[in-house]
Design a protein around this motif. Structure first.
Motif, PDB file in Angstrom:
ATOM      1  N   UNK A 169      56.375 -52.748 -30.531  1.00  0.00           N
ATOM      2  CA  UNK A 169      55.763 -51.716 -31.273  1.00  0.00           C
ATOM      3  C   UNK A 169      56.477 -51.386 -32.544  1.00  0.00           C
ATOM      4  N   UNK A 170      57.942 -51.660 -32.569  1.00  0.00           N
ATOM      5  CA  UNK A 170      58.531 -51.613 -33.864  1.00  0.00           C
ATOM      6  C   UNK A 170      57.813 -52.700 -34.889  1.00  0.00           C
ATOM      7  N   UNK A 171      57.542 -53.790 -34.391  1.00  0.00           N
ATOM      8  CA  UNK A 171      56.861 -54.810 -35.281  1.00  0.00           C
ATOM      9  C   UNK A 171      55.671 -54.274 -35.754  1.00  0.00           C
ATOM     10  N   UNK A 172      55.018 -53.537 -34.698  1.00  0.00           N
ATOM     11  CA  UNK A 172      53.528 -52.942 -35.067  1.00  0.00           C
ATOM     12  C   UNK A 172      53.766 -52.097 -36.223  1.00  0.00           C
ATOM     13  N   UNK A 173      54.599 -51.165 -36.295  1.00  0.00           N
ATOM     14  CA  UNK A 173      55.033 -50.099 -37.207  1.00  0.00           C
ATOM     15  C   UNK A 173      55.256 -50.774 -38.477  1.00  0.00           C
ATOM     16  N   UNK A 174      56.369 -51.834 -38.661  1.00  0.00           N
ATOM     17  CA  UNK A 174      56.627 -52.299 -39.804  1.00  0.00           C
ATOM     18  C   UNK A 174      55.474 -53.196 -40.290  1.00  0.00           C
ATOM     19  N   UNK A 175      54.396 -53.796 -39.601  1.00  0.00           N
ATOM     20  CA  UNK A 175      53.435 -54.430 -40.142  1.00  0.00           C
ATOM     21  C   UNK A 175      52.387 -53.340 -40.764  1.00  0.00           C
ATOM     22  N   UNK A 176      52.271 -52.252 -40.216  1.00  0.00           N
ATOM     23  CA  UNK A 176      51.210 -51.111 -40.407  1.00  0.00           C
ATOM     24  C   UNK A 176      51.761 -50.391 -41.567  1.00  0.00           C
ATOM     25  N   UNK A 177      52.959 -50.020 -41.580  1.00  0.00           N
ATOM     26  CA  UNK A 177      53.546 -49.240 -42.687  1.00  0.00           C
ATOM     27  C   UNK A 177      53.400 -47.640 -42.459  1.00  0.00           C
TER      28      UNK A 177
END
Length: 397
Positions: free
Chosen positions: A331-339
């Protein structure tokens, strides 16, 4: 190390690998097994559910433990790794009432569990040791102190929740571009700031492309929603693949596996079996991040991410790490991808492991146009399936 500790004027017995260290309204403890014994007698036990739909409540510790007569339903109810636990327990934090107030013991690392054995709160981590927070006193004060400790550990996000119209609670999966455009006309002037397209727009779970009921495509729909004055929102289940999806047929190796090496079941839904992506597999996370990037590029800046518990289910992984740690990294990767400007709404998410990443999180079971399903009540105790009775009983956070 066994010590007696004066906590808020009452003496408790503590067993941990290091001497307790005082902090704001409590103490820090370390160990792979930590035991904190309350001043007798004890009353109710607070059990915390694992994910958004898991029951969380003060319970009678002497009552028979709930049993689930259909084992696969534990995938919806709580952490299946502990479905056969012999003692009352819950995810990450537990508490008990006593004459001196509320004694709380909570995890400050991932993969924690707290059980009540007689008058003792017994805390363990899935693998290895870690940090724990203990406090005794007024119920609201000890829970607030634990919340502050969690915020320092995992970070804090959030703010005012959006006033959102969601297609799910009006149309469920029976949506189309034409129907949603009609709704946009119908809600004009109402106090919504977000228009969220829920389940039913995709070709299949795992094949995240607009189906033939959305002939103009998702970027065009997002543009129309924004032109009407609303923030566009989109529903995704980024960690799931359906057995009939092209993604699963072509890449079953991206899934968690069971003891026999087969894809590990993550539930039955959408007319078939669904499986969880193994988020410790770099190729699987590439699929997830590409999906998030696509949704944002289409113009959706609120993403409702559902069934998020799936990659933290028991199974064999590409990298054998703590289940909640695997989920947290994903989910940290998702946050970084989404911004940071994209509002991420979690649903069906492991609660503690989601802190500091999401802007909002759903709690309680889904709402449905019926009071209670007798079959679900009979096979799943407590009920975590869609209904109306239990969401009403769930306190707001």
């Amino acid at each position: 190390m066994l010590t007696r500790w004066d906590l808020d004027g009452a003496e408790i017995t503590v067993e941990a690998s290091r001497h307790p260290r005082p902090v704001d309204h409590g103490v820090l403890l370390d160990g792979d097994v930590v035991r904190v014994t309350a001043p007798a007698p004890v009353g109710r036990f607070y059990r915390h559910g694992w994910q958004s739909w898991s029951p969380t409540a003060w319970v009678d510790p002497h009552a028979p433990l709930p049993s689930i007569s259909v084992p696969e339903l534990t995938l919806l109810a709580d952490d299946p790794a502990y479905a056969a636990a012999a003692h009352p327990g819950g995810s990450a934090v537990g508490a008990v009432t006593c004459n001196e107030g509320t004694l709380l013991l909570g995890a400050l690392d991932l993969g924690g569990r707290v059980e009540l054995r007689d008058a003792t709160l017994v805390a363990t981590y899935e693998q290895g040791d870690g940090r724990w927070f203990a406090a005794l006193g007024d119920e609201h004060e000890v829970f607030a102190a634990y919340a502050r400790a969690l915020g320092e550990r995992f970070g804090v996000r959030g703010g005012t929740p959006p006033r959102m119209w969601s297609s799910w609670y009006s149309l469920y999966g029976d949506i189309s571009e034409h129907r949603l455009l009609d709704v946009l006309d119908g809600i004009a002037g109402l106090a919504f700031d977000t228009f969220q397209v829920d389940d039913g727009w995709q070709v299949q779970i795992g094949d995240w492309h607009a189906n033939d009921r959305f002939p103009s495509g998702m970027p065009a729909l997002a543009t129309t929603i924004r032109e009407r004055g609303y923030r566009p929102g989109l529903w995704l289940a980024p960690f799931l693949v359906h057995e009939r999806s092209q993604m699963f047929r072509e890449h079953p190796e991206l899934c968690l596996t069971d003891d026999d090496g087969r894809p590990a079941l993550a539930g039955h839904n959408w007319g078939g079996s669904v499986y969880a992506l193994d988020v410790t597999n770099p190729d699987a996370m590439t699929v997830v991040c590409d999906l998030i990037a696509d949704a944002v590029s289409w113009g959706f800046d609120l993403l409702k991410l559902d069934f998020l518990f799936a990659p933290a289910l028991p199974g064999t992984r590409h990298e054998q790490v703590v289940r909640e740690a695997a989920y947290r990294q994903a989910i940290e990767r998702i946050r970084n991808t989404a911004g940071d400007d994209v509002y991420l709404l979690a649903c069906g998410a492991p609660i503690m492991a989601s802190l500091g990443v999401f802007d909002g999180i759903r709690i309680g079971p889904d709402v449905a146009p019926w009071w209670e399903l007798e079959a679900a009540t009979r096979h799943l105790q407590p009920v975590a399936t869609p209904n109306t009775r239990y969401p009403i009983a769930t306190p707001s956070h």
